[in-house]
Write a protein that holds these residues in place. Structure first.
Motif, PDB file in Angstrom:
ATOM      1  N   ALA A 191      -6.640  35.797   9.233  1.00  0.00           N
ATOM      2  CA  ALA A 191      -7.953  35.789   9.876  1.00  0.00           C
ATOM      3  C   ALA A 191      -8.937  36.668   9.119  1.00  0.00           C
ATOM      4  O   ALA A 191      -8.583  37.752   8.654  1.00  0.00           O
ATOM      5  CB  ALA A 191      -7.818  36.277  11.312  1.00  0.00           C
ATOM      6  N   TRP A 192     -10.154  36.182   8.998  1.00  0.00           N
ATOM      7  CA  TRP A 192     -11.264  36.880   8.336  1.00  0.00           C
ATOM      8  C   TRP A 192     -11.047  37.092   6.834  1.00  0.00           C
ATOM      9  O   TRP A 192     -11.750  37.857   6.191  1.00  0.00           O
ATOM     10  CB  TRP A 192     -11.579  38.225   9.016  1.00  0.00           C
ATOM     11  CG  TRP A 192     -11.902  38.071  10.459  1.00  0.00           C
ATOM     12  CD1 TRP A 192     -12.950  37.379  11.001  1.00  0.00           C
ATOM     13  CD2 TRP A 192     -11.168  38.589  11.566  1.00  0.00           C
ATOM     14  NE1 TRP A 192     -12.911  37.436  12.376  1.00  0.00           N
ATOM     15  CE2 TRP A 192     -11.834  38.175  12.755  1.00  0.00           C
ATOM     16  CE3 TRP A 192     -10.036  39.387  11.685  1.00  0.00           C
ATOM     17  CZ2 TRP A 192     -11.387  38.513  14.026  1.00  0.00           C
ATOM     18  CZ3 TRP A 192      -9.577  39.723  12.945  1.00  0.00           C
ATOM     19  CH2 TRP A 192     -10.250  39.289  14.101  1.00  0.00           C
ATOM     20  N   SER A 193     -10.078  36.390   6.265  1.00  0.00           N
ATOM     21  CA  SER A 193      -9.876  36.475   4.819  1.00  0.00           C
ATOM     22  C   SER A 193     -11.038  35.797   4.098  1.00  0.00           C
ATOM     23  O   SER A 193     -11.515  34.739   4.525  1.00  0.00           O
ATOM     24  CB  SER A 193      -8.575  35.785   4.424  1.00  0.00           C
ATOM     25  OG  SER A 193      -8.517  35.593   3.014  1.00  0.00           O
ATOM     26  N   PRO A 194     -11.497  36.368   2.990  1.00  0.00           N
ATOM     27  CA  PRO A 194     -12.524  35.694   2.194  1.00  0.00           C
ATOM     28  C   PRO A 194     -12.031  34.342   1.677  1.00  0.00           C
ATOM     29  O   PRO A 194     -10.834  34.126   1.487  1.00  0.00           O
ATOM     30  CB  PRO A 194     -12.765  36.678   1.030  1.00  0.00           C
ATOM     31  CG  PRO A 194     -12.343  38.008   1.563  1.00  0.00           C
ATOM     32  CD  PRO A 194     -11.198  37.720   2.479  1.00  0.00           C
ATOM     33  N   SER A 195     -12.971  33.452   1.446  1.00  0.00           N
ATOM     34  CA  SER A 195     -12.660  32.102   0.981  1.00  0.00           C
ATOM     35  C   SER A 195     -12.363  32.083  -0.517  1.00  0.00           C
ATOM     36  O   SER A 195     -12.871  32.910  -1.281  1.00  0.00           O
ATOM     37  CB  SER A 195     -13.842  31.187   1.276  1.00  0.00           C
ATOM     38  OG  SER A 195     -13.655  29.909   0.700  1.00  0.00           O
ATOM     39  N   THR A 196     -11.555  31.108  -0.921  1.00  0.00           N
ATOM     40  CA  THR A 196     -11.335  30.880  -2.358  1.00  0.00           C
ATOM     41  C   THR A 196     -12.303  29.837  -2.901  1.00  0.00           C
ATOM     42  O   THR A 196     -12.358  29.629  -4.121  1.00  0.00           O
ATOM     43  CB  THR A 196      -9.916  30.361  -2.600  1.00  0.00           C
ATOM     44  OG1 THR A 196      -9.783  29.071  -1.970  1.00  0.00           O
ATOM     45  CG2 THR A 196      -8.877  31.323  -2.050  1.00  0.00           C
ATOM     46  N   GLY A 197     -13.028  29.149  -2.008  1.00  0.00           N
ATOM     47  CA  GLY A 197     -13.800  27.995  -2.433  1.00  0.00           C
ATOM     48  C   GLY A 197     -12.887  26.785  -2.613  1.00  0.00           C
ATOM     49  O   GLY A 197     -11.664  26.888  -2.544  1.00  0.00           O
ATOM     50  N   LYS A 198     -13.496  25.636  -2.873  1.00  0.00           N
ATOM     51  CA  LYS A 198     -12.729  24.392  -2.962  1.00  0.00           C
ATOM     52  C   LYS A 198     -11.774  24.368  -4.151  1.00  0.00           C
ATOM     53  O   LYS A 198     -10.712  23.746  -4.102  1.00  0.00           O
ATOM     54  CB  LYS A 198     -13.680  23.196  -3.036  1.00  0.00           C
ATOM     55  CG  LYS A 198     -14.446  22.919  -1.750  1.00  0.00           C
ATOM     56  CD  LYS A 198     -15.289  21.678  -1.876  1.00  0.00           C
ATOM     57  CE  LYS A 198     -16.050  21.364  -0.604  1.00  0.00           C
ATOM     58  NZ  LYS A 198     -15.162  21.051   0.519  1.00  0.00           N
ATOM     59  N   LYS A 199     -12.144  25.029  -5.248  1.00  0.00           N
ATOM     60  CA  LYS A 199     -11.301  25.013  -6.445  1.00  0.00           C
ATOM     61  C   LYS A 199     -10.068  25.882  -6.297  1.00  0.00           C
ATOM     62  O   LYS A 199      -9.063  25.657  -6.965  1.00  0.00           O
ATOM     63  CB  LYS A 199     -12.117  25.462  -7.660  1.00  0.00           C
ATOM     64  CG  LYS A 199     -13.193  24.478  -8.078  1.00  0.00           C
ATOM     65  CD  LYS A 199     -13.889  24.938  -9.352  1.00  0.00           C
ATOM     66  CE  LYS A 199     -14.923  23.909  -9.810  1.00  0.00           C
ATOM     67  NZ  LYS A 199     -15.611  24.348 -11.057  1.00  0.00           N
ATOM     68  N   GLY A 200     -10.153  26.865  -5.441  1.00  0.00           N
ATOM     69  CA  GLY A 200      -9.004  27.725  -5.226  1.00  0.00           C
ATOM     70  C   GLY A 200      -8.815  28.758  -6.314  1.00  0.00           C
ATOM     71  O   GLY A 200      -9.623  28.887  -7.242  1.00  0.00           O
ATOM     72  N   VAL A 201      -7.736  29.504  -6.199  1.00  0.00           N
ATOM     73  CA  VAL A 201      -7.392  30.557  -7.149  1.00  0.00           C
ATOM     74  C   VAL A 201      -5.958  30.333  -7.613  1.00  0.00           C
ATOM     75  O   VAL A 201      -5.047  30.193  -6.785  1.00  0.00           O
ATOM     76  CB  VAL A 201      -7.513  31.953  -6.505  1.00  0.00           C
ATOM     77  CG1 VAL A 201      -7.040  33.038  -7.463  1.00  0.00           C
ATOM     78  CG2 VAL A 201      -8.951  32.219  -6.073  1.00  0.00           C
ATOM     79  N   THR A 202      -5.759  30.302  -8.919  1.00  0.00           N
ATOM     80  CA  THR A 202      -4.422  30.175  -9.493  1.00  0.00           C
ATOM     81  C   THR A 202      -4.115  31.435 -10.284  1.00  0.00           C
ATOM     82  O   THR A 202      -4.915  31.855 -11.128  1.00  0.00           O
ATOM     83  CB  THR A 202      -4.313  28.951 -10.409  1.00  0.00           C
ATOM     84  OG1 THR A 202      -4.641  27.772  -9.662  1.00  0.00           O
ATOM     85  CG2 THR A 202      -2.903  28.813 -10.980  1.00  0.00           C
ATOM     86  N   ALA A 203      -2.975  32.039 -10.007  1.00  0.00           N
ATOM     87  CA  ALA A 203      -2.650  33.300 -10.670  1.00  0.00           C
ATOM     88  C   ALA A 203      -1.152  33.569 -10.615  1.00  0.00           C
ATOM     89  O   ALA A 203      -0.429  33.036  -9.765  1.00  0.00           O
ATOM     90  CB  ALA A 203      -3.410  34.460 -10.026  1.00  0.00           C
TER      91      ALA A 203
END
Length: 517
Positions: A112-124
């Protein structure tokens, strides 16, 4: 003598009529609850359609609108009452996938209340916390988190609950597992202390150091069950993985396989939004300025749909009100239903109601609160009101034996200081009582977990609680006497020996989810 005999006959006749009326109303309450229950319908609409009810989300507001409309359909007046505002946040589509060394979708969720990654997301790449000698060593390691997903929870040595080990393992094996787990847990806590951070402050330090995201796993010691709470980061996503997938990633990272995950979490920030309680009212006819309150918190965490915390308490109070309106439409005292917002963040909705409505609180006859799960009510305490047995005991005597036989009472008890919304009223000196229920594996499997869903509801038990609540409300309304608020003299604290005092009312958080200036 003739006049005296007529007077006694009149009194006896009146008494018999009152008893007959009581019995008829109670029988009607039971019949309606058992033969025309709306519980399944209410649960389906609230849990499956409206969904989880995290404070500040559109779903929480939708829930208030739904409840108001439902009450009004029963000819019960209801409204949303604003008490504050909260950081507006909306959960979006979430995908968590391992993309190296192989592809596998992972079971987890954005907090809950986590910032968004946007549609592209995050890969790491995923990395684990190192063992360090001290905080200086940890500070030297911190730059290595840049661009990485950091795992911040201990890798559990077993995904089997203790009861499963106890049933199938040898005594020696079970003992060995517990000793090794305790040793591992101690080492984990010690290492965390050496970093100079704790579970609350560590995410911020990792974010500041450039981490791409944070991965946690808050296992609830039950098969497939995780506790799901909120994130504290400002820019990077935080996800919680089920124990099984978290353990796999952890082992891969430890063995040097350099696993990578892709997180797509399309949450949305909605600015500050108003927060509400839903208040419904059945107006009293003889003593309308005295009140019985049917109390339940309406909000939930959003790892699941908040079925037993506190969808069940909510539908108990709504169903009891529906039945009372139908079978007891002209109560002597006013019956209110309070469905409180933001209980999970500190009883905020009920504390606001108590603070904003001193005249109502001063004239409360009784508050009946239900919160902890789907089980039938088995415990009621007098909460430190000296004469609570005199009135609550007499009301309970009218509850059908099939229900009351399961209930243990503790009179006068001691004042509740937290845990659920009844405590807000107790602190203000109002006679409020928590209807405590059977466990049904509540703490491990449904309390704040990803498994708190419709299918965990035991409707027979919930129906019992509806009848109990409705009968208690009826008897409290009919009671010719006002309930006593005299409090017990509290004993000294058993550990400190210091005098104990009655809990003090606390103000709610009226602006939540943000750092106040």
């Amino acid at each position: 003598m003739k006049k005296i005999s007529l007077l006694l006959f009149g009194l006896l006749l009146t008494s018999n009529l009152v008893i007959a009326q009581e019995n008829e109303v109670i029988e009607n309450i039971m019949e309606e609850a058992e033969e025309n229950s709306h519980l399944e319908e209410l649960a389906h609409e609230l849990l499956d359609k409206v969904g989880p009810r995290l404070v500040g989300t559109p779903q929480m507001n939708n829930a208030h609108d739904w409840a108001v409309e439902k009450f009004r359909s029963w000819d019960i007046s209801a409204e949303k009452q604003k008490w504050g505002e909260w950081r507006g946040w909306e959960r979006g589509i979430t995908h968590i996938d391992m993309v190296h060394p192989r592809v596998q979708s992972l079971a987890g969720r954005q907090l809950a209340w986590s910032p968004s990654t946007g549609k592209k997301g995050v890969t790491a790449e995923v990395i684990v916390l190192p063992e360090v000698e001290d905080s200086i060593a940890f500070q030297k390691w911190l730059p290595s988190v840049k661009g990485k997903m950091v795992m911040i929870s201990m890798n559990q040595p077993t995904g089997r609950p203790d009861y499963n080990w106890e049933e199938f393992a040898t005594e020696a094996s079970f003992k060995k597992m517990k000793e090794e787990r305790e040793k591992q847990s101690d080492a984990w806590r010690s290492n965390m202390e050496k970093t100079g951070y704790n579970h609350r402050t560590l995410p911020g330090a990792l974010e500041k150091a450039g981490a791409a995201g944070i991965v946690s796993s808050n296992w609830s010691r039950g098969f497939g069950a995780n506790k799901v709470f909120g994130a504290s980061t400002k820019k990077i996503p935080v996800v919680d993985l089920n124990l099984e997938d978290y353990g796999m990633l952890y082992r891969l990272a430890e063995s040097g396989s350099k696993p990578q995950i892709k997180v797509v979490a399309e949450s949305k920030e909605n600015g500050m939004v108003p927060t509400f309680n839903t208040i419904a009212e059945i107006k009293g006819t003889e003593k309308p300025e005295e009140y019985i309150i049917l109390s339940a918190h309406f909000d939930s965490w959003d790892g699941a749909t908040g079925a037993t915390d506190n969808g069940t308490g909510t539908i108990v109070m709504m169903e009891a009100a529906r039945i009372l309106k139908k079978m007891y439409p002209n109560p002597k005292r006013t019956i209110l239903v309070g469905l409180w917002g933001s209980e999970e963040q500190g009883l905020n909705g009920s504390r606001a109601f108590v603070e904003d409505n001193p005249q109502i609180v001063e004239n409360i006859q009784a508050v009946f609160n239900q919160d902890n799960g789907t089980g039938r009510v088995v415990r009621i305490s007098g909460n430190g009101f000296l004469h609570s047995y005199d009135y609550l005991g007499s009301w309970l005597d009218k509850v059908p034996d099939t229900i009351s036989q399961h209930i243990e009472t503790n009179f006068p008890g001691s004042p509740g200081r937290g845990g659920s919304d009844y405590a807000s009223f107790v602190a203000a000196g109002a006679p409020a009582f928590n209807l405590s229920a059977l466990n049904w594996s509540y703490w491990n499997y449904t309390w704040h977990t990803n498994l708190d869903t419709y299918d965990k509801i035991v409707f027979d038990d919930v129906r019992n609680n509806v009848i109990l609540t409705a009968v208690l409300a009826y008897m409290a309304s009919e009671d010719p006497e006002k309930t006593s608020r005299e409090q017990i003299k509290l004993r000294n604290h058993p550990r400190t020996g210091e005098p104990q005092e009655w809990p003090e009312p606390r103000s709610p958080t009226r602006k939540g989810g943000v750092d106040e200036d």
